[in-house]
Scaffold this motif. Structure first.
Motif, mmCIF file in Angstrom:
data_model
loop_
_atom_site.group_PDB
_atom_site.id
_atom_site.type_symbol
_atom_site.label_atom_id
_atom_site.label_comp_id
_atom_site.label_asym_id
_atom_site.label_seq_id
_atom_site.Cartn_x
_atom_site.Cartn_y
_atom_site.Cartn_z
ATOM 1 N N GLU A 104 -7.831 -1.554 -0.591
ATOM 2 C CA GLU A 104 -7.636 -0.249 -1.234
ATOM 3 C C GLU A 104 -6.315 0.348 -0.763
ATOM 4 O OE1 GLU A 104 -10.223 0.335 -3.254
ATOM 5 O OE2 GLU A 104 -9.469 2.224 -4.069
ATOM 6 N N PHE A 126 -3.450 3.435 -0.895
ATOM 7 C CA PHE A 126 -3.131 4.844 -1.171
ATOM 8 C C PHE A 126 -1.657 5.048 -0.863
ATOM 9 C CE2 PHE A 126 -7.560 4.635 -0.069
ATOM 10 C CZ PHE A 126 -8.197 5.594 -0.836
ATOM 11 N N ARG A 130 -1.876 11.681 -0.110
ATOM 12 C CA ARG A 130 -3.116 10.900 -0.201
ATOM 13 C C ARG A 130 -3.690 10.602 1.190
ATOM 14 N NH1 ARG A 130 -1.883 12.443 -4.501
ATOM 15 N NH2 ARG A 130 -2.038 11.361 -6.518
ATOM 16 N N ALA A 151 -7.395 11.598 1.561
ATOM 17 C CA ALA A 151 -8.265 10.735 0.753
ATOM 18 C C ALA A 151 -8.395 9.353 1.396
ATOM 19 C CB ALA A 151 -7.715 10.615 -0.671
ATOM 20 N N GLU A 175 -10.723 9.604 4.372
ATOM 21 C CA GLU A 175 -12.096 9.719 3.881
ATOM 22 C C GLU A 175 -12.623 8.356 3.456
ATOM 23 O OE1 GLU A 175 -13.247 12.463 0.617
ATOM 24 O OE2 GLU A 175 -11.830 13.837 1.593
ATOM 25 N N TRP A 176 -11.779 7.616 2.748
ATOM 26 C CA TRP A 176 -12.161 6.282 2.279
ATOM 27 C C TRP A 176 -12.488 5.379 3.471
ATOM 28 C CZ3 TRP A 176 -12.505 5.063 -2.938
ATOM 29 C CH2 TRP A 176 -12.848 3.752 -3.222
#
Lengths: 200, 200
Positions: free
Chosen positions: B180, B182, B187, B190, B193-194
Motif C-alpha cells: 500500500e 501513500f 497522507r 492516513a 492509520e493504515w
C-alpha cells in the motif's frame, strides 16, 4: 452582511474534483463564505505545460497511485469510485452546460450528478444523453444543451480557462481567495478557512 | 507485541519531506506502529520520468504554488520555512550520512537537523561542514561523513532508491505498508492509520 468569496475551480474530467464537488456545499454552508463555482478546462493548461493528456496518463506511476488514493479517499467520504474509462473523459460539453446550469440554484446538483454519473455509475459524460439525464435529475430543462453550444457560451469557457491560467492554476480542483491559490481537494478546508478570515 | 511496520521514504531536498520528518516521530509515538526511516534519492526517479530536475522547477506554476503552500503549512505546524536556495539542493551526502546515522537512536534527530538547516536556517546541505554540524548537534560522531563515502554505503543508497521505484514511488515523502503506497505529507496520518490496522 457581505460574505467573503471563494472561487472554486473544477474540471469535470478530474478525479479529485469529484471529491470537492461532493464535499464543498455542506462545508461552505457551515461558514459565511460565498462560493463561486467556476468550471474550466485543464486541457489547454496541460498543453501549455507540454502534455497532450492528463499527467496521470503521462506519468503512469502517478496515475496508479492516484487511482488507489481516490479509492481510499472516496471511501472515507462515503462515495463510490469507479476507475473512469476512458480516462480522462472529454469534459467540454459538461463544462459548457454547467456554465448555464449554475445560473440556477439547481446548478450545483447538476454538477454533482455529472460527477456521480462518471465516477459512481461509470457513464461517459461526453454523451449528450448522459448530460441530459443529469439536467433532468436536477430539475433543469434539457434545452440548456443546445444553448450551451452558442458562441458566447463557448467564449465564456475559454475566458474562464484563461483566467484560471492567469491565477497560476495548473490542476484541479483549485481554490482562490483574491490572489491566494490553493490546489487539491486536500486543501479545501484550508481554503474555506482562509476565505472565512479574508476581507469580503 | 509485534508492531506493524510503516516504511517512511524521504528525500533531503524535498520540501514536503521536511514537514513529515518533523511531524512523524510524535504521531508515530502515539501508535503501535514501528517506523522504518528510508532516505532515498528522487534524482534518478525524476530522470526516469524525463525530468533533469525537480518537477517544481520544470513546471513553474506548480513550483510557485508549492512555495506558498509550504509557507502556509509550515506555519500551521509551528515551523519556519525559508525558500531554499539553490533549489533543489544536492542531497547525496545527507542521504549517505543518514543511512549510517539512522543505525543509532539519534539518527532521527540528525535527519531533523538537516531539514532545519536547509529550510529554517537557509544553509546548503551539500556542504560537509553543514552535515558535520547536524551530526554534532545530534551527538553523533562526525567521522560518519567519511564512512558514508565507502562503497557499500553508496551501493546501499542506490539499492534503496531502486526499491522505492519498484514500490511505484515517484515523489517524496512517501509511505508504504506492505504494497500500500501513500504519497505526500498530507497522507501521513492516513498511512499511519493504515499501518496501525495492518497485520504486523
Amino acid at each position: 452582511m457581505t460574505k467573503a468569496k471563494l472561487n472554486f475551480w473544477f474540471e469535470f474530467a478530474s478525479t479529485y474534483s469529484y471529491l470537492s464537488v461532493m464535499r464543498l456545499p455542506d462545508l461552505a454552508a457551515a461558514t459565511d463564505v460565498k462560493v463561486s463555482w467556476r468550471p474550466f478546462l485543464l486541457g489547454p493548461i496541460f498543453k501549455s505545460q507540454g502534455w497532450d493528456t492528463s499527467p496521470f496518463v503521462v506519468y503512469p506511476a502517478k496515475g496508479k497511485h492516484m487511482l488507489r488514493d481516490m479509492e481510499r479517499r472516496a471511501e472515507r467520504c462515503g462515495l463510490r469510485f469507479r476507475h473512469p474509462s476512458p480516462f480522462p473523459q472529454n469534459s467540454l460539453l459538461a463544462a459548457r452546460v454547467a456554465q448555464i446550469a449554475l445560473e440556477e440554484p439547481q446548478g450545483v446538483t447538476f454538477c454533482q450528478n455529472v460527477y456521480l454519473m462518471q465516477f459512481d455509475e461509470g457513464q461517459n459524460i461526453e454523451e449528450p444523453e448522459v448530460i441530459a439525464a443529469c439536467l433532468e435529475a436536477a430539475k433543469l430543462p434539457t434545452d440548456i444543451i443546445e444553448r450551451a453550444q452558442e458562441v458566447p457560451n463557448k467564449h465564456r469557457l475559454r475566458e474562464t480557462t484563461e483566467e484560471a491560467m492567469r491565477h497560476g492554476i495548473f490542476g484541479a480542483p483549485s481554490f482562490t481567495v483574491g490572489d491566494e491559490l490553493f490546489w487539491g481537494d486536500d486543501r479545501l478546508e484550508a481554503a474555506l478557512e482562509w476565505a472565512a478570515k479574508a476581507e469580503p
